[in-house]
Design a protein around this motif. Sequence first.
Motif, PDB file in Angstrom:
ATOM      1  N   MET A  25       0.834  -1.208   0.000  1.00 47.68           N
ATOM      2  CA  MET A  25       0.000   0.000   0.000  1.00 47.68           C
ATOM      3  C   MET A  25       0.868   1.258   0.000  1.00 47.68           C
ATOM      4  O   MET A  25       0.589   2.223  -0.723  1.00 47.68           O
ATOM      5  N   VAL A  26       1.922   1.246   0.814  1.00 50.53           N
ATOM      6  CA  VAL A  26       2.815   2.402   0.897  1.00 50.53           C
ATOM      7  C   VAL A  26       3.518   2.623  -0.438  1.00 50.53           C
ATOM      8  O   VAL A  26       3.678   3.761  -0.897  1.00 50.53           O
ATOM      9  N   LEU A  27       3.933   1.547  -1.098  1.00 49.44           N
ATOM     10  CA  LEU A  27       4.566   1.676  -2.413  1.00 49.44           C
ATOM     11  C   LEU A  27       3.590   2.252  -3.438  1.00 49.44           C
ATOM     12  O   LEU A  27       3.981   3.051  -4.296  1.00 49.44           O
ATOM     13  N   ALA A  28       2.326   1.848  -3.349  1.00 47.10           N
ATOM     14  CA  ALA A  28       1.317   2.413  -4.251  1.00 47.10           C
ATOM     15  C   ALA A  28       1.168   3.909  -4.010  1.00 47.10           C
ATOM     16  O   ALA A  28       1.059   4.706  -4.959  1.00 47.10           O
ATOM     17  N   ALA A  29       1.172   4.319  -2.739  1.00 50.04           N
ATOM     18  CA  ALA A  29       1.080   5.745  -2.418  1.00 50.04           C
ATOM     19  C   ALA A  29       2.300   6.497  -2.936  1.00 50.04           C
ATOM     20  O   ALA A  29       2.181   7.632  -3.414  1.00 50.04           O
ATOM     21  N   ALA A  54       4.038   5.730  -5.582  1.00 52.79           N
ATOM     22  CA  ALA A  54       3.848   5.882  -7.027  1.00 52.79           C
ATOM     23  C   ALA A  54       2.852   6.998  -7.330  1.00 52.79           C
ATOM     24  O   ALA A  54       3.031   7.771  -8.273  1.00 52.79           O
ATOM     25  N   GLY A  55       1.799   7.094  -6.521  1.00 50.21           N
ATOM     26  CA  GLY A  55       0.838   8.165  -6.707  1.00 50.21           C
ATOM     27  C   GLY A  55       1.446   9.530  -6.475  1.00 50.21           C
ATOM     28  O   GLY A  55       1.159  10.483  -7.216  1.00 50.21           O
ATOM     29  N   ALA A  56       2.293   9.644  -5.457  1.00 52.78           N
ATOM     30  CA  ALA A  56       2.964  10.921  -5.189  1.00 52.78           C
ATOM     31  C   ALA A  56       3.893  11.301  -6.332  1.00 52.78           C
ATOM     32  O   ALA A  56       3.984  12.471  -6.715  1.00 52.78           O
ATOM     33  N   ALA A  57       4.586  10.308  -6.884  1.00 60.09           N
ATOM     34  CA  ALA A  57       5.499  10.578  -8.000  1.00 60.09           C
ATOM     35  C   ALA A  57       4.735  11.070  -9.227  1.00 60.09           C
ATOM     36  O   ALA A  57       5.221  11.940  -9.961  1.00 60.09           O
ATOM     37  N   ARG A  58       3.546  10.534  -9.450  1.00 58.73           N
ATOM     38  CA  ARG A  58       2.737  10.957 -10.593  1.00 58.73           C
ATOM     39  C   ARG A  58       2.120  12.332 -10.353  1.00 58.73           C
ATOM     40  O   ARG A  58       1.939  13.111 -11.292  1.00 58.73           O
ATOM     41  N   ALA A  59       1.784  12.621  -9.091  1.00 64.48           N
ATOM     42  CA  ALA A  59       1.124  13.891  -8.789  1.00 64.48           C
ATOM     43  C   ALA A  59       2.096  15.054  -8.815  1.00 64.48           C
ATOM     44  O   ALA A  59       1.753  16.152  -9.254  1.00 64.48           O
ATOM     45  N   LEU A  60       3.307  14.825  -8.325  1.00 67.23           N
ATOM     46  CA  LEU A  60       4.315  15.888  -8.251  1.00 67.23           C
ATOM     47  C   LEU A  60       5.521  15.470  -9.072  1.00 67.23           C
ATOM     48  O   LEU A  60       6.232  14.535  -8.705  1.00 67.23           O
ATOM     49  N   ARG A  61       5.743  16.151 -10.146  1.00 64.13           N
ATOM     50  CA  ARG A  61       6.809  15.738 -11.066  1.00 64.13           C
ATOM     51  C   ARG A  61       8.042  16.631 -10.975  1.00 64.13           C
ATOM     52  O   ARG A  61       8.851  16.678 -11.883  1.00 64.13           O
ATOM     53  N   ASP A  62       8.192  17.341  -9.841  1.00 64.45           N
ATOM     54  CA  ASP A  62       9.389  18.154  -9.673  1.00 64.45           C
ATOM     55  C   ASP A  62      10.309  17.504  -8.635  1.00 64.45           C
ATOM     56  O   ASP A  62      10.053  16.393  -8.173  1.00 64.45           O
ATOM     57  N   GLY A  63      11.371  18.204  -8.265  1.00 67.26           N
ATOM     58  CA  GLY A  63      12.348  17.652  -7.342  1.00 67.26           C
ATOM     59  C   GLY A  63      11.777  17.344  -5.976  1.00 67.26           C
ATOM     60  O   GLY A  63      12.078  16.300  -5.378  1.00 67.26           O
ATOM     61  N   ARG A  64      10.922  18.234  -5.457  1.00 66.00           N
ATOM     62  CA  ARG A  64      10.344  18.002  -4.137  1.00 66.00           C
ATOM     63  C   ARG A  64       9.409  16.803  -4.169  1.00 66.00           C
ATOM     64  O   ARG A  64       9.369  16.007  -3.226  1.00 66.00           O
ATOM     65  N   GLY A  65       8.641  16.671  -5.259  1.00 67.77           N
ATOM     66  CA  GLY A  65       7.768  15.515  -5.382  1.00 67.77           C
ATOM     67  C   GLY A  65       8.551  14.223  -5.433  1.00 67.77           C
ATOM     68  O   GLY A  65       8.161  13.214  -4.838  1.00 67.77           O
ATOM     69  N   LEU A  66       9.685  14.257  -6.130  1.00 61.19           N
ATOM     70  CA  LEU A  66      10.529  13.067  -6.206  1.00 61.19           C
ATOM     71  C   LEU A  66      11.079  12.706  -4.831  1.00 61.19           C
ATOM     72  O   LEU A  66      11.158  11.528  -4.480  1.00 61.19           O
ATOM     73  N   ALA A  67      11.431  13.704  -4.044  1.00 62.17           N
ATOM     74  CA  ALA A  67      11.957  13.441  -2.702  1.00 62.17           C
ATOM     75  C   ALA A  67      10.896  12.796  -1.823  1.00 62.17           C
ATOM     76  O   ALA A  67      11.172  11.834  -1.095  1.00 62.17           O
ATOM     77  N   ILE A  68       9.664  13.312  -1.878  1.00 61.48           N
ATOM     78  CA  ILE A  68       8.574  12.742  -1.078  1.00 61.48           C
ATOM     79  C   ILE A  68       8.282  11.317  -1.525  1.00 61.48           C
ATOM     80  O   ILE A  68       8.132  10.405  -0.701  1.00 61.48           O
ATOM     81  N   ALA A  69       8.204  11.105  -2.846  1.00 59.22           N
ATOM     82  CA  ALA A  69       7.894   9.780  -3.382  1.00 59.22           C
ATOM     83  C   ALA A  69       8.998   8.786  -3.059  1.00 59.22           C
ATOM     84  O   ALA A  69       8.730   7.631  -2.691  1.00 59.22           O
ATOM     85  N   THR A  70      10.256   9.214  -3.174  1.00 57.78           N
ATOM     86  CA  THR A  70      11.378   8.311  -2.904  1.00 57.78           C
ATOM     87  C   THR A  70      11.402   7.903  -1.445  1.00 57.78           C
ATOM     88  O   THR A  70      11.597   6.722  -1.114  1.00 57.78           O
ATOM     89  N   ALA A  71      11.215   8.865  -0.542  1.00 57.42           N
ATOM     90  CA  ALA A  71      11.211   8.557   0.887  1.00 57.42           C
ATOM     91  C   ALA A  71      10.083   7.593   1.230  1.00 57.42           C
ATOM     92  O   ALA A  71      10.274   6.636   2.001  1.00 57.42           O
ATOM     93  N   THR A  72       8.910   7.819   0.647  1.00 57.55           N
ATOM     94  CA  THR A  72       7.776   6.932   0.893  1.00 57.55           C
ATOM     95  C   THR A  72       8.047   5.537   0.354  1.00 57.55           C
ATOM     96  O   THR A  72       7.730   4.530   1.004  1.00 57.55           O
ATOM     97  N   ALA A  73       8.658   5.451  -0.830  1.00 59.09           N
ATOM     98  CA  ALA A  73       8.981   4.150  -1.413  1.00 59.09           C
ATOM     99  C   ALA A  73       9.993   3.397  -0.559  1.00 59.09           C
ATOM    100  O   ALA A  73       9.883   2.168  -0.378  1.00 59.09           O
ATOM    101  N   VAL A  74      10.986   4.102  -0.026  1.00 60.68           N
ATOM    102  CA  VAL A  74      11.977   3.458   0.841  1.00 60.68           C
ATOM    103  C   VAL A  74      11.293   2.876   2.077  1.00 60.68           C
ATOM    104  O   VAL A  74      11.617   1.764   2.520  1.00 60.68           O
ATOM    105  N   TYR A  75      10.332   3.615   2.630  1.00 55.92           N
ATOM    106  CA  TYR A  75       9.604   3.088   3.787  1.00 55.92           C
ATOM    107  C   TYR A  75       8.820   1.827   3.416  1.00 55.92           C
ATOM    108  O   TYR A  75       8.805   0.847   4.169  1.00 55.92           O
ATOM    109  N   GLY A  76       8.158   1.842   2.261  1.00 56.98           N
ATOM    110  CA  GLY A  76       7.435   0.657   1.823  1.00 56.98           C
ATOM    111  C   GLY A  76       8.345  -0.543   1.647  1.00 56.98           C
ATOM    112  O   GLY A  76       8.016  -1.665   2.065  1.00 56.98           O
TER     113      GLY A  76
END
Length: 216
Positions: free
Chosen positions: A55-59, A61-83
């Motif tokens: 579920m966390v990995l899905a979230a 991926a959703g964050a990465a699609r929603a925010l396509r700039d550097g900050r979005g990538l940071a949020i998505a990457t951190a969330t993916a690492v937690y998943g």
Amino acid sequence: MLGWGVVAGPFYVVVGLVLALTRPGFELSHHALSLLVLGEHGWLQRTNLVLTGLMVLAAAAGAARALRDGRGLAIATATAVYGLALLASAAALPDPAAGFPPGSATASTSAISTHGLLHIVFGALGFLALALGAFAEGRWRASLGERGAAGRARMLGAVVLVGFLAGAALAQQAVGTLLLWVAVLAGFTWLALASARLYAQVPHPLYARRSAAAAG
């Protein structure tokens, strides 16, 4: 996908509490929730970790699609690492501790196993990733002038980090277990709030395509 970021925390906590209250010998005031992966019915908590991790990995991926700039990538990457850390924690089992599972000897720090050490490392990486994700969202919200949301994200990130570090240092005491719970709840609260904000702020791809087609 961002909806899974809202669901993940309640799912993990509710399933974990049900298992904690029904497993013989498990005490919420003395045992970390991760110990539930051990014993005859440990597969239930391992399944909980795996499903929550997905579920966390899905979230992420959703964050990465929603925010396509550097900050979005940071949020998505951190969330993916937690998943990924949740999935890895289901594979690398902790050592028995504080008499759980019943009949097992309490492992000393000098006799920690390789899989027990890996479980600790994966847990640390997961909490660190959650904190960094919260701080990244705080910076992004501040850049948008959303001071309240930025402050909440930063506060939750600090609670995750301090709660985990203090909880790990006091792991043999009841207050240490409580602090780890605080870190877990703060982390999932941040994930749920961040996912909900992104979902509300970024247009749904299907609706966006329909609007564009109608405008054309």
